[in-house]
Structure formats: C-alpha cells, structure tokens
Design an enzyme around this catalytic site. Sequence first.
Site, PDB file in Angstrom:
ATOM      1  N   LYS A 186      -5.147  -5.663   0.647  1.00  0.00           N
ATOM      2  CA  LYS A 186      -5.057  -5.884   2.092  1.00  0.00           C
ATOM      3  C   LYS A 186      -6.257  -6.621   2.682  1.00  0.00           C
ATOM      4  O   LYS A 186      -6.231  -7.022   3.846  1.00  0.00           O
ATOM      5  CB  LYS A 186      -4.866  -4.544   2.814  1.00  0.00           C
ATOM      6  CG  LYS A 186      -3.539  -3.863   2.485  1.00  0.00           C
ATOM      7  CD  LYS A 186      -3.369  -2.545   3.221  1.00  0.00           C
ATOM      8  CE  LYS A 186      -3.220  -2.749   4.709  1.00  0.00           C
ATOM      9  NZ  LYS A 186      -2.968  -1.491   5.428  1.00  0.00           N
ATOM     10  N   TYR A 188       2.806  -7.194  17.022  1.00  0.00           N
ATOM     11  CA  TYR A 188       3.070  -6.255  15.922  1.00  0.00           C
ATOM     12  C   TYR A 188       3.527  -4.913  16.484  1.00  0.00           C
ATOM     13  O   TYR A 188       4.567  -4.373  16.088  1.00  0.00           O
ATOM     14  CB  TYR A 188       1.816  -6.069  15.058  1.00  0.00           C
ATOM     15  CG  TYR A 188       1.925  -4.890  14.124  1.00  0.00           C
ATOM     16  CD1 TYR A 188       2.735  -4.943  12.999  1.00  0.00           C
ATOM     17  CD2 TYR A 188       1.240  -3.703  14.381  1.00  0.00           C
ATOM     18  CE1 TYR A 188       2.866  -3.854  12.149  1.00  0.00           C
ATOM     19  CE2 TYR A 188       1.349  -2.615  13.539  1.00  0.00           C
ATOM     20  CZ  TYR A 188       2.169  -2.698  12.427  1.00  0.00           C
ATOM     21  OH  TYR A 188       2.300  -1.606  11.597  1.00  0.00           O
ATOM     22  N   PHE A 210       0.821  -1.214   0.000  1.00  0.00           N
ATOM     23  CA  PHE A 210       0.000   0.000   0.000  1.00  0.00           C
ATOM     24  C   PHE A 210       0.856   1.266   0.000  1.00  0.00           C
ATOM     25  O   PHE A 210       0.914   2.019  -0.986  1.00  0.00           O
ATOM     26  CB  PHE A 210      -0.941  -0.065   1.201  1.00  0.00           C
ATOM     27  CG  PHE A 210      -1.749   1.169   1.475  1.00  0.00           C
ATOM     28  CD1 PHE A 210      -2.180   1.997   0.454  1.00  0.00           C
ATOM     29  CD2 PHE A 210      -2.115   1.480   2.780  1.00  0.00           C
ATOM     30  CE1 PHE A 210      -2.941   3.130   0.720  1.00  0.00           C
ATOM     31  CE2 PHE A 210      -2.878   2.595   3.063  1.00  0.00           C
ATOM     32  CZ  PHE A 210      -3.281   3.425   2.035  1.00  0.00           C
TER      33      PHE A 210
END
Length: 333
Positions: free
Chosen positions: A179, A140, A11
């Site tokens: 995504k 993450y 992206f």
Amino acid sequence: MTIVVTGAAGFIGSNLVKGLNQRGITDIIAVDNLSNGDKFHNLVDCEISHYLDKHEFLHLLLDGEYEGELSAILHQGACSDTMNHDGKYMMDNNYQYTLALFDYCQHEEIQFLYASSAATYGKGTVFKEERQHEGPLNVYGYSKFLFDQVLRQRIKEGLSAQAVGFRYFNVYGPREQHKGRMASVAFHHFNQYREHGKVKLFGGWDGWENGMQSRDFVSVEDVVKVNLFFLDNPGKSGIYNLGSGRSQPFNDVAEATVNACRRHEGKPALTLAEMIQQGIVEYIDFPDALKGKYQSFTQADIAKLREAGYAEAMLSVAEGVDRYVDWLIGRQG
C-alpha cells in the site's frame, strides 16, 4: 460451494483468504486487479481454486457462469486511496461495481459482505451508524456512503439474502506492505525504526499535544474474525462499524512498535518519555497542507456490532502491534 473474495490480493482480502484457509476452506475464487504486480506476494502462502481479473469476473458472473455455484461474495476490492480525486473512476470502481455484485447476490440469494469505510463520517465527532452523523469529505468516502444508503433502502424493502457492510476504521497488520504511503502508521514506524533507529510523528496542532492525535486502530486479525462471524450468521444484515471501540494516540503506536522491535533486539522496553529523551521518537511540524482537513480523533461506536452478537474482545494497540511486528520480522528477518 465456492466463496468469492474480491480484492483478494490486497490487504484485508488476502487476510480473509488466509482466514478461510485456516478453516479448511480452499474453494475460493480470488478476484483482483494485479496491475500492481507486487500484490501477488500476499497470496503465495494461501490456497485458492482460481484467480480472475475483476472485470473478467464481473462479466462472467453476469453472464451466468457461476449460477448455483457460489455461497458468498466477500467484496473487499475497491480503490482505497483517499487522495485519489478521479470521481468517475472512484464511482465506477467503488459504487457501480459494488451495486452490480449486490444485485446479483440478491437475485441468486448469495451472502454478500462488503467493505464500507469510516470515511463516511467525514469530520464528524460521533461515529455511530446513523445518517445524521455522516458527511464524507472526499469522493472515496462518498462512494462508500452512497452504497450504504442503497443498502439501507433495500433493507427497508426487504432482502432476499444477507448483506452486510463493514465501516473499517484504521486497520493495520500483515499483508499491507504493497500500500505504500497508504499503509498503516505501525508499518511506517516499523520501517523507520529498523532503518533509522527512530520514528517520526506529527507535532501538536489545534489543541492537541505532540503525538496525541488519536484514532481507532483495529488489527486486521479482528477484522477477519468479524467478517467470519457474519459469514456464520447469514440471518444478520446491516451496516456495522468495525473498529476496536477505543481511540488511542499515535504515541501509543510509536511506543508499541519501538518496544516490540527492541524486544527482538534483546533490549529493555522504554517509556514514551525515555524514547523522546533519547531521540527515538521525534516530532515534526504539523503540515500546513493538512490543517483543516485532518481528523484528530476517531472512535468507533461498536454497540451495534455487540448487539448483533459479536462478543470477542478486540486487540489493543499494544497487543496487536506486538503481534504485527513479530510477523514483519518473521518475514523480513
């Protein structure tokens, strides 16, 4: 001199490649993992000089293949799925890989711009680039936070070349279609409206009214501009929030998306109240699985970014989503 963009088919990476192209820069090594083959579509209208798999690139880089040839590495490649709980994969992919690139850039005196994340703040309510406000809630966020901590220490010790981390907030815009569920709310609202004539939002919970949970939504156009600003200013290093600096409710995204679609249909704009009355905006029960794990408010403090000299106004949701819908319809018809 060559610029490397990692995550180049993703992206933000592909938007950066396009932004460099618009400056006349085409000597770009695109680095990615095309296991998700559909991502290549993001580079079809871009100009690059070479493509490498991320593992092959790191091997060649550390073997000295590009010594003296690179001016900058724009490192956007990472696993950005916050629901991926594979800690080893996340740390190898997001932390160790970033550290290896950073060390190389410092040794070779190459500019290094990388993607951090607002996930470093966890459930905090103050979004300022200071340690006391940080507390990631998933691996993450921790993988991003840990490298930010490394950079802070190295800045204290003294850098040999620029290193900048961008804490991206809720980025939306062109080239995110691959995504899936991790794509922006604007993307999902666009597809819902085009397919069903209505959009769905979470209902109220935890003191928030229907659709009033708010985020700092930032257009990928602004993300690219900020990256290029720092590329043009190699004397500036540090960790910077990259959001619009304003929090807007999900209702605003729904309203902007629907009205942008209606404009293309030749229909007049509606207020949110009219959309609700006509059943175009529908609220669904807040999922039990998200209760206690959901951020109902984010807003980037961009004072540090402004102090660094970036003065351009950020697009509002209404402005950015309108442009995004134009792009989506141009692509899909």
